[in-house]
Design a protein around this motif. Structure first.
Motif, PDB file in Angstrom:
ATOM      1  N   ASN A  18      21.531 -41.548  41.284  1.00 20.07           N
ATOM      2  CA  ASN A  18      20.843 -41.753  40.006  1.00 20.07           C
ATOM      3  C   ASN A  18      20.790 -43.212  39.573  1.00 20.07           C
ATOM      4  O   ASN A  18      20.706 -43.505  38.389  1.00 20.07           O
ATOM      5  CB  ASN A  18      21.493 -40.911  38.900  1.00 20.07           C
ATOM      6  CG  ASN A  18      21.533 -39.454  39.231  1.00 20.07           C
ATOM      7  OD1 ASN A  18      20.600 -38.922  39.837  1.00 20.07           O
ATOM      8  ND2 ASN A  18      22.598 -38.784  38.863  1.00 20.07           N
ATOM      9  N   GLY A  19      20.904 -44.133  40.525  1.00 19.22           N
ATOM     10  CA  GLY A  19      20.804 -45.553  40.203  1.00 19.22           C
ATOM     11  C   GLY A  19      22.004 -46.117  39.474  1.00 19.22           C
ATOM     12  O   GLY A  19      21.957 -47.219  38.943  1.00 19.22           O
ATOM     13  N   ALA A  20      23.108 -45.382  39.424  1.00 20.04           N
ATOM     14  CA  ALA A  20      24.306 -45.870  38.739  1.00 20.04           C
ATOM     15  C   ALA A  20      24.861 -47.092  39.464  1.00 20.04           C
ATOM     16  O   ALA A  20      24.654 -47.272  40.655  1.00 20.04           O
ATOM     17  CB  ALA A  20      25.363 -44.769  38.688  1.00 20.04           C
ATOM     18  N   THR A  21      25.576 -47.926  38.726  1.00 19.12           N
ATOM     19  CA  THR A  21      26.165 -49.130  39.311  1.00 19.12           C
ATOM     20  C   THR A  21      27.679 -49.065  39.361  1.00 19.12           C
ATOM     21  O   THR A  21      28.325 -50.018  39.772  1.00 19.12           O
ATOM     22  CB  THR A  21      25.745 -50.380  38.509  1.00 19.12           C
ATOM     23  OG1 THR A  21      26.179 -50.209  37.156  1.00 19.12           O
ATOM     24  CG2 THR A  21      24.250 -50.579  38.550  1.00 19.12           C
ATOM     25  N   GLU A  22      28.249 -47.954  38.941  1.00 26.92           N
ATOM     26  CA  GLU A  22      29.702 -47.819  38.933  1.00 26.92           C
ATOM     27  C   GLU A  22      30.085 -46.364  39.167  1.00 26.92           C
ATOM     28  O   GLU A  22      29.310 -45.456  38.900  1.00 26.92           O
ATOM     29  CB  GLU A  22      30.266 -48.311  37.598  1.00 26.92           C
ATOM     30  CG  GLU A  22      29.627 -47.643  36.418  1.00 26.92           C
ATOM     31  CD  GLU A  22      29.824 -48.397  35.117  1.00 26.92           C
ATOM     32  OE1 GLU A  22      29.523 -47.791  34.086  1.00 26.92           O
ATOM     33  OE2 GLU A  22      30.250 -49.549  35.111  1.00 26.92           O
ATOM     34  N   SER A  47      36.255 -60.397  35.677  1.00 25.26           N
ATOM     35  CA  SER A  47      34.890 -60.726  36.111  1.00 25.26           C
ATOM     36  C   SER A  47      34.736 -62.193  36.499  1.00 25.26           C
ATOM     37  O   SER A  47      33.914 -62.517  37.349  1.00 25.26           O
ATOM     38  CB  SER A  47      33.884 -60.367  35.023  1.00 25.26           C
ATOM     39  OG  SER A  47      34.198 -61.038  33.817  1.00 25.26           O
ATOM     40  N   ASP A  48      35.553 -63.063  35.908  1.00 24.21           N
ATOM     41  CA  ASP A  48      35.473 -64.482  36.256  1.00 24.21           C
ATOM     42  C   ASP A  48      36.272 -64.832  37.511  1.00 24.21           C
ATOM     43  O   ASP A  48      36.174 -65.946  38.013  1.00 24.21           O
ATOM     44  CB  ASP A  48      35.939 -65.347  35.085  1.00 24.21           C
ATOM     45  CG  ASP A  48      37.361 -65.050  34.655  1.00 24.21           C
ATOM     46  OD1 ASP A  48      37.832 -63.921  34.891  1.00 24.21           O
ATOM     47  OD2 ASP A  48      38.003 -65.950  34.071  1.00 24.21           O
ATOM     48  N   ARG A  49      37.037 -63.884  38.032  1.00 25.35           N
ATOM     49  CA  ARG A  49      37.893 -64.128  39.200  1.00 25.35           C
ATOM     50  C   ARG A  49      37.547 -63.263  40.399  1.00 25.35           C
ATOM     51  O   ARG A  49      38.095 -63.442  41.481  1.00 25.35           O
ATOM     52  CB  ARG A  49      39.344 -63.860  38.840  1.00 25.35           C
ATOM     53  CG  ARG A  49      39.851 -64.738  37.749  1.00 25.35           C
ATOM     54  CD  ARG A  49      41.276 -64.407  37.416  1.00 25.35           C
ATOM     55  NE  ARG A  49      41.668 -65.207  36.269  1.00 25.35           N
ATOM     56  CZ  ARG A  49      42.554 -64.841  35.398  1.00 25.35           C
ATOM     57  NH1 ARG A  49      43.149 -63.677  35.527  1.00 25.35           N
ATOM     58  NH2 ARG A  49      42.851 -65.608  34.390  1.00 25.35           N
ATOM     59  N   THR A  53      34.421 -56.407  41.010  1.00 25.60           N
ATOM     60  CA  THR A  53      34.720 -55.602  39.827  1.00 25.60           C
ATOM     61  C   THR A  53      34.797 -56.495  38.600  1.00 25.60           C
ATOM     62  O   THR A  53      35.001 -57.703  38.709  1.00 25.60           O
ATOM     63  CB  THR A  53      36.026 -54.801  39.996  1.00 25.60           C
ATOM     64  OG1 THR A  53      36.141 -53.847  38.941  1.00 25.60           O
ATOM     65  CG2 THR A  53      37.245 -55.701  40.001  1.00 25.60           C
ATOM     66  N   ASP A  54      34.640 -55.891  37.443  1.00 29.70           N
ATOM     67  CA  ASP A  54      34.741 -56.630  36.190  1.00 29.70           C
ATOM     68  C   ASP A  54      36.082 -56.406  35.496  1.00 29.70           C
ATOM     69  O   ASP A  54      36.540 -57.238  34.734  1.00 29.70           O
ATOM     70  CB  ASP A  54      33.632 -56.202  35.225  1.00 29.70           C
ATOM     71  CG  ASP A  54      32.260 -56.602  35.723  1.00 29.70           C
ATOM     72  OD1 ASP A  54      32.155 -57.624  36.410  1.00 29.70           O
ATOM     73  OD2 ASP A  54      31.296 -55.870  35.417  1.00 29.70           O
TER      74      ASP A  54
END
Length: 82
Positions: A18-22, A47-49, A53-54
């Protein structure tokens, strides 16, 4: 270490259904952890490292059996969403 019983159903090469990203949202993870009474739940923004994953989620349990139950509940929720 996860044992054979903790298998997440295969995901198509095209990505999630279904186009999910997670696999699970942070809110779904939080709900599952509350339901199984996980302890010391911490969520860290990475998310900056990290590119893949966020958020990193860490939780503890009262015993080996409790921790296995936490893992099983999360894997079950992922498989339900697939």
């Amino acid at each position: 270490m996860l044992q054979d019983g903790y298998v997440i159903e295969s995901i198509e090469e095209d990505g999630f259904p279904n186009g999910a990203t997670e696999l699970l949202t942070i809110e779904e993870i939080r709900e599952v952890l509350e339901e199984v009474r996980a302890r010391d739940v911490q969520m860290f923004s990475v998310s900056d490292r990290c590119e893949w994953t966020d958020t990193m989620v860490v939780a503890t349990g009262l015993s080996d059996r409790h921790v296995r139950g936490i893992a099983e509940a999360l894997v079950f929720k992922v498989n339900v969403n697939l």
